[in-house]
Design an enzyme around this catalytic site. Sequence first.
Site, PDB file in Angstrom:
ATOM      1  N   CYS A   1       0.814  -1.225   0.000  1.00  0.00           N
ATOM      2  CA  CYS A   1       0.000   0.000   0.000  1.00  0.00           C
ATOM      3  C   CYS A   1       0.848   1.276   0.000  1.00  0.00           C
ATOM      4  O   CYS A   1       0.352   2.347  -0.325  1.00  0.00           O
ATOM      5  CB  CYS A   1      -0.927  -0.006   1.201  1.00  0.00           C
TER       6      CYS A   1
ATOM      7  N   HIS B   1      -3.331   7.096   1.946  1.00  0.00           N
ATOM      8  CA  HIS B   1      -3.762   5.770   1.489  1.00  0.00           C
ATOM      9  C   HIS B   1      -5.153   5.463   2.037  1.00  0.00           C
ATOM     10  O   HIS B   1      -5.424   5.653   3.225  1.00  0.00           O
ATOM     11  CB  HIS B   1      -2.752   4.727   1.978  1.00  0.00           C
TER      12      HIS B   1
ATOM     13  N   ASN C   1     -10.192  -0.340  -0.805  1.00  0.00           N
ATOM     14  CA  ASN C   1      -8.739  -0.238  -0.732  1.00  0.00           C
ATOM     15  C   ASN C   1      -8.143  -0.827  -2.013  1.00  0.00           C
ATOM     16  O   ASN C   1      -8.162  -2.042  -2.206  1.00  0.00           O
ATOM     17  CB  ASN C   1      -8.254  -0.991   0.510  1.00  0.00           C
TER      18      ASN C   1
HETATM   19  O1  UT7 Z   1      -4.072  -1.249   3.320  1.00  0.00           O
HETATM   20  C1  UT7 Z   1      -3.254  -1.954   4.179  1.00  0.00           C
HETATM   21  C2  UT7 Z   1      -3.462  -1.546   5.539  1.00  0.00           C
HETATM   22  N1  UT7 Z   1      -4.680  -2.110   6.082  1.00  0.00           N
HETATM   23  C3  UT7 Z   1      -5.345  -1.435   6.985  1.00  0.00           C
HETATM   24  O2  UT7 Z   1      -4.979  -0.336   7.298  1.00  0.00           O
HETATM   25  C4  UT7 Z   1      -6.523  -2.098   7.647  1.00  0.00           C
HETATM   26  C5  UT7 Z   1      -6.481  -1.844   9.124  1.00  0.00           C
HETATM   27  N2  UT7 Z   1      -7.553  -2.509   9.899  1.00  0.00           N
HETATM   28  C6  UT7 Z   1      -8.862  -2.197   9.737  1.00  0.00           C
HETATM   29  O3  UT7 Z   1      -9.204  -1.375   8.913  1.00  0.00           O
HETATM   30  C7  UT7 Z   1      -9.858  -2.853  10.641  1.00  0.00           C
HETATM   31  O4  UT7 Z   1      -9.188  -3.562  11.659  1.00  0.00           O
HETATM   32  C8  UT7 Z   1     -10.824  -3.832   9.900  1.00  0.00           C
HETATM   33  C9  UT7 Z   1     -11.798  -3.051   9.032  1.00  0.00           C
HETATM   34  C10 UT7 Z   1     -10.020  -4.799   9.055  1.00  0.00           C
HETATM   35  C11 UT7 Z   1     -11.653  -4.653  10.910  1.00  0.00           C
HETATM   36  O5  UT7 Z   1     -12.310  -3.799  11.817  1.00  0.00           O
HETATM   37  P1  UT7 Z   1     -12.272  -4.119  13.377  1.00  0.00           P
HETATM   38  O6  UT7 Z   1     -13.156  -3.150  14.026  1.00  0.00           O
HETATM   39  O7  UT7 Z   1     -10.825  -4.112  13.783  1.00  0.00           O
HETATM   40  O8  UT7 Z   1     -12.916  -5.553  13.451  1.00  0.00           O
HETATM   41  P2  UT7 Z   1     -12.273  -6.948  13.937  1.00  0.00           P
HETATM   42  O9  UT7 Z   1     -11.287  -7.443  12.935  1.00  0.00           O
HETATM   43  O10 UT7 Z   1     -11.798  -6.808  15.327  1.00  0.00           O
HETATM   44  O11 UT7 Z   1     -13.540  -7.892  13.901  1.00  0.00           O
HETATM   45  C12 UT7 Z   1     -14.655  -7.630  14.713  1.00  0.00           C
HETATM   46  C13 UT7 Z   1     -15.700  -8.712  14.466  1.00  0.00           C
HETATM   47  C14 UT7 Z   1     -15.184 -10.140  14.596  1.00  0.00           C
HETATM   48  O12 UT7 Z   1     -16.208 -10.888  15.230  1.00  0.00           O
HETATM   49  P3  UT7 Z   1     -16.127 -11.207  16.802  1.00  0.00           P
HETATM   50  O13 UT7 Z   1     -14.853 -11.971  16.996  1.00  0.00           O
HETATM   51  O14 UT7 Z   1     -16.129  -9.876  17.485  1.00  0.00           O
HETATM   52  O15 UT7 Z   1     -17.366 -12.014  17.015  1.00  0.00           O
HETATM   53  C15 UT7 Z   1     -15.039 -10.606  13.169  1.00  0.00           C
HETATM   54  O16 UT7 Z   1     -15.201 -12.002  13.032  1.00  0.00           O
HETATM   55  O17 UT7 Z   1     -16.217  -8.602  13.131  1.00  0.00           O
HETATM   56  C16 UT7 Z   1     -16.184  -9.895  12.494  1.00  0.00           C
HETATM   57  N3  UT7 Z   1     -15.961  -9.679  11.067  1.00  0.00           N
HETATM   58  C17 UT7 Z   1     -16.944  -9.456  10.185  1.00  0.00           C
HETATM   59  N4  UT7 Z   1     -18.273  -9.419  10.332  1.00  0.00           N
HETATM   60  C18 UT7 Z   1     -19.010  -9.141   9.239  1.00  0.00           C
HETATM   61  C19 UT7 Z   1     -14.754  -9.590  10.416  1.00  0.00           C
HETATM   62  N5  UT7 Z   1     -14.979  -9.326   9.110  1.00  0.00           N
HETATM   63  C20 UT7 Z   1     -16.324  -9.237   8.949  1.00  0.00           C
HETATM   64  C21 UT7 Z   1     -17.146  -8.972   7.848  1.00  0.00           C
HETATM   65  N6  UT7 Z   1     -18.485  -8.930   8.036  1.00  0.00           N
HETATM   66  N7  UT7 Z   1     -16.645  -8.723   6.618  1.00  0.00           N
END
Ligand code: UT7
Length: 332
Positions: free
Chosen positions: A114, A259, A289
């Site tokens: 990225c 980004h 992204n």
């Molecule tokens: O470009 C390269 C750099 N990348 C980034 O900068 C990305 C950085 N990270 C993020 O943007 C965020 O961490 C995400 C958008 C990837 C995720 O958001 P989050 O608030 O950190 O969510 P999480 O990964 O902690 O997941 C929360 C919950 C989980 O369920 P439980 O364990 O709380 O029951 C996941 O299983 O959301 C669940 N989950 C989803 N639910 C519905 C994960 N992906 C999905 C999904 N739809 N697509």
Amino acid sequence: MKKAKIAGIGFNVPDNVVSNHDLEEMMDTTDEWIRTRSGIEERRWVEPGTANSDLAIPACIKAIKNANISVDDIDAIVVGTVSSDYNFPGMAPIIQQKLGISKHVPAYDISAACSAFIYLLEIGDQYIKSGKYKNILLVGSDVMSTIIERTPEGRATGVLFGDGAGAVILQESNDDSCILSTHLFADGSGVEHLGAKAPGSFFNPLRIDEQIVAERHHLPTQNGREVFKNAVKRMPEAINFALEKNNLSIDDIKLVVAHQANKRILEACAQRMNLPSEKMFVNIQKYGNTTAATIPIAMCEALEQGKFSKGDIIMLTAFGAGYTWASAAIRW
Ligand code: UT7
């Protein structure tokens, strides 16, 4: 000393719009989850049969036209991507061929995920400053839809990515428009938190086989929270570094083009920098992204929308796999 400027810019995205509702059908996700966690509303995915270079070529042609040069004027091509047409050779020679450049100009790829576009900018800036080349084509292009898994198991990364291409022509500047500075950083302790391992020599003797695929090593994985935490720390740091180097304050900046990985990351960065929210450009809602392409696409759209113009100072910043991160200060 010579200075480099962006003399031409262009982008291209596929026509095929994929909404969050479309993903609900394939990934056990919801529009609400995607919008609230990332700010993404839709993204573009290429149709089967379209390779990364096919998407990139129209962006290159727009940048070349915008710079008012012809393909024969290009002296070097450098591409940033993680989703090249082939495992090797790189995509830059393919672009050289598809553009019909018959001169044997250097053409190579870099891998900085990225952050690639700002890494490219530093490479091109150095070439112009040293006088080695006059017209450099830099391309940030990714077809992330060909890497992600369109199933419930792939939802954690699959909903975030889109396809897109952006290109610029760098030339020597004869007025005040120039790249003021570029700043590149990396921290290999982040390697395990974001990436796709296969095909790779890590899996010696075979870079990819059925077991590697069964274990899903060819698909991207990310430790979302860890990456998020680092992104909101490193991008403001990189911008502050560039401000200090150029003896500027945040009030001197017309627009920050960062980004586009997550709208919440952009908001948190703006807050940390005391940057008014309208000075942080956001278009992630439309494209998701697009990895190496987010910054040139965003710069191009911001320019079209009149968010900055000649004489304004803008800041670019990115954070991604590696970890790698970067900033650039540009007087347009
Ligand atoms: O470009 C390269 C750099 N990348 C980034 O900068 C990305 C950085 N990270 C993020 O943007 C965020 O961490 C995400 C958008 C990837 C995720 O958001 P989050 O608030 O950190 O969510 P999480 O990964 O902690 O997941 C929360 C919950 C989980 O369920 P439980 O364990 O709380 O029951 C996941 O299983 O959301 C669940 N989950 C989803 N639910 C519905 C994960 N992906 C999905 C999904 N739809 N697509």
